[in-house]
Design a protein around this motif. Structure first.
Motif, PDB file in Angstrom:
ATOM      1  N   TRP A 174     -22.182 -93.902  -2.923  1.00 59.32           N
ATOM      2  CA  TRP A 174     -22.285 -95.035  -4.108  1.00 59.32           C
ATOM      3  C   TRP A 174     -23.823 -95.209  -4.288  1.00 59.32           C
ATOM      4  O   TRP A 174     -24.698 -95.106  -3.273  1.00 59.32           O
ATOM      5  N   GLN A 223     -28.177 -91.721 -11.616  1.00 62.35           N
ATOM      6  CA  GLN A 223     -27.965 -90.279 -12.202  1.00 62.35           C
ATOM      7  C   GLN A 223     -28.673 -89.667 -11.020  1.00 62.35           C
ATOM      8  O   GLN A 223     -28.023 -88.398 -10.662  1.00 62.35           O
ATOM      9  N   ARG A 226     -26.808 -88.564  -7.571  1.00 64.75           N
ATOM     10  CA  ARG A 226     -25.749 -87.922  -7.652  1.00 64.75           C
ATOM     11  C   ARG A 226     -24.494 -88.486  -6.851  1.00 64.75           C
ATOM     12  O   ARG A 226     -23.810 -87.878  -6.363  1.00 64.75           O
ATOM     13  N   LYS A 228     -21.121 -90.278  -6.392  1.00 60.09           N
ATOM     14  CA  LYS A 228     -19.965 -90.310  -6.875  1.00 60.09           C
ATOM     15  C   LYS A 228     -19.422 -91.675  -7.887  1.00 60.09           C
ATOM     16  O   LYS A 228     -18.804 -91.281  -8.680  1.00 60.09           O
ATOM     17  N   VAL A 230     -21.218 -94.977  -9.221  1.00 59.08           N
ATOM     18  CA  VAL A 230     -22.184 -95.984  -9.631  1.00 59.08           C
ATOM     19  C   VAL A 230     -21.578 -97.435 -10.023  1.00 59.08           C
ATOM     20  O   VAL A 230     -20.667 -97.439 -10.564  1.00 59.08           O
ATOM     21  N   LEU A 251     -23.562 -90.107 -17.554  1.00 54.40           N
ATOM     22  CA  LEU A 251     -23.321 -90.395 -16.208  1.00 54.40           C
ATOM     23  C   LEU A 251     -21.899 -89.888 -16.013  1.00 54.40           C
ATOM     24  O   LEU A 251     -21.389 -89.216 -15.166  1.00 54.40           O
ATOM     25  N   GLN A 256     -19.922 -88.623 -12.752  1.00 49.03           N
ATOM     26  CA  GLN A 256     -20.016 -89.613 -11.639  1.00 49.03           C
ATOM     27  C   GLN A 256     -19.114 -90.712 -12.116  1.00 49.03           C
ATOM     28  O   GLN A 256     -18.700 -90.900 -13.478  1.00 49.03           O
TER      29      GLN A 256
END
Length: 407
Positions: A174, A223, A226, A228, A230, A251, A256
């Protein structure tokens, strides 16, 4: 005097040795004639007006209309106030309503800082308070009040349902874009703790000023992480802007997934399904869940040309439950709230719901995903339910609450 004493003795009333001077006769009960007044204290034009605002006023009026416009033969009046998301203004309006306006209950209150300020006033004055849009959990935890109910969601349930369900779906790393205010910080920390406790990792976090129009620097950091997931620990127009710009920065195209911690159906409508597709969020209600939710929501839509958020459906349910309490127990704030806690809620919004001693409404919550444009078949067909979280798994266990109320 002897005649009076004999008459009292014959009637079975005991008279003390000091005579009639010590006898207290019951006072005549006051017959109330003034209306029952409900005050919707909300954000009418600011960033939270879509989740509260005119929609909350309408939901309250619908509840009043559906109960017949009267309770205990008293007419019901609905008044409104705009707290402008400022605690001093909100507390000032509440105090004025109570001291000179004869208010019986204060409702809604988006912006947690306003809600906490108002709760201090209503606790002191003994006025019934129903929070529909305020998220901060302390309202029913360490700051709980015997005359307040938090009816829709809180920061704990949002964190608990969103984080656990997202991790179960594979989102175990996260990054947080956090509104730089109290509820943003609190929400991000609560979710972060839940992510870590559930086996996930937090790769980073940035703070964005409330009301910013440019999230580019924050999104570039998200971004680059990385992660998974956001997660946006913000609300209102900030959430809409950040998700829209996240799509523009690629994104989602880059793999993501976006999570709105305080995302609402009205936000999806403002964004459009194409911009919001794949986003996850937690809600307590979805208008298109079944025939009962659709029937009420279509009545709401007929007067607004918009489908309701869970805040609006929840406020209608909470006001209805409160008016039933007034009918049964009277308009005194503590009496009405005590009745609300003692009686189950069962309607299109809660099936069932119950209010704990701390004032927390316990009901099922839902993790939902925004559909792709190809999956949306008719207007406002925006969401699919990914997972149902039972009430007992969604909210902080009542036994763990720091609330000191005993009933």
């Amino acid at each position: 005097m002897r005649i009076a004493r004999r008459a009292l003795l014959r009637s079975g009333i005991a008279v003390g040795a000091t005579g009639l001077s010590g006898l207290r006769m019951p006072a005549r009960a006051e017959v109330r004639t003034r209306p029952l007044r409900l005050g919707v204290l909300t954000d009418m034009s600011g960033p939270y007006s879509d989740i509260g605002g005119a929609g909350s006023v309408l939901a309250t009026r619908m509840a009043v209309e559906d109960i017949g416009g009267r309770v205990r033969d008293l007419p019901i009046e609905v008044i409104t106030g705009d707290h402008q998301n400022k605690p001093d203004i909100g507390a000032g309006i509440a105090r004025r309503w109570i001291d000179t306006g004869g208010i019986d209950a204060i409702l809604d209150m988006p912006t947690s800082s306003v809600a906490l300020a108002v709760q201090q006033v209503t606790r002191e004055k003994g006025i019934a308070t129903i929070f529909a849009t305020a998220a901060i959990e302390s309202l029913t935890n360490e700051e709980c009040s015997p005359t307040s109910v938090q009816y829709v969601y809180d920061t704990y349930s949002i964190a608990n349902v969103t984080a656990k369900a997202s991790i179960a779906e594979g989102g175990d790393t996260w990054f947080f874009v956090t509104s730089d205010n109290g509820v943003g910080h609190f929400m991000a920390k609560t979710v972060s703790d839940t992510v870590i406790a559930s086996g996930g990792k937090v790769l980073g976090s940035v703070k964005a000023p409330l009301g910013t129009s440019d999230f580019s620097s924050f999104l570039l950091q998200a971004q680059a992480s990385r992660a998974k997931i956001v997660a946006f620990a913000n609300a209102g127009t900030d959430t809409i802007t950040s998700i829209k710009q996240a799509q523009e920065f690629g994104l989602v195209a880059g793999g993501q997934r976006l999570v709105g911690l305080l995302l609402f159906l009205s936000d999806i409508h403002g964004l459009g399904v194409a911009a919001a597709q794949g986003s996850l969020f937690t809600t307590s209600f979805y208008w298109d869940a079944d025939e009962e939710t659709r029937a009420w929501s279509k009545r709401y839509f007929a007067r607004t040309n918009r489908m309701p958020n869970d805040t609006h459906a929840g406020l209608y349910s909470g006001v209805t439950h409160y008016l039933k309490a007034v009918q049964a127990a009277g308009p005194v704030g503590s009496d009405a709230i005590r009745w609300m806690k003692a009686n189950e809620v069962r309607d299109f919004y809660a099936r069932p719901g119950r209010i704990g001693r701390n004032g927390r409404m316990y009901k099922d919550m839902y993790l939902v995903e925004v559909k792709k444009p190809s999956q949306s078949k008719y207007p406002w067909d925006y969401l699919r339910v990914v997972r149902t979280s039972p009430a007992g798994d969604s909210f902080r266990p009542e036994a763990d609450s720091k609330c000191k109320l005993q009933g």
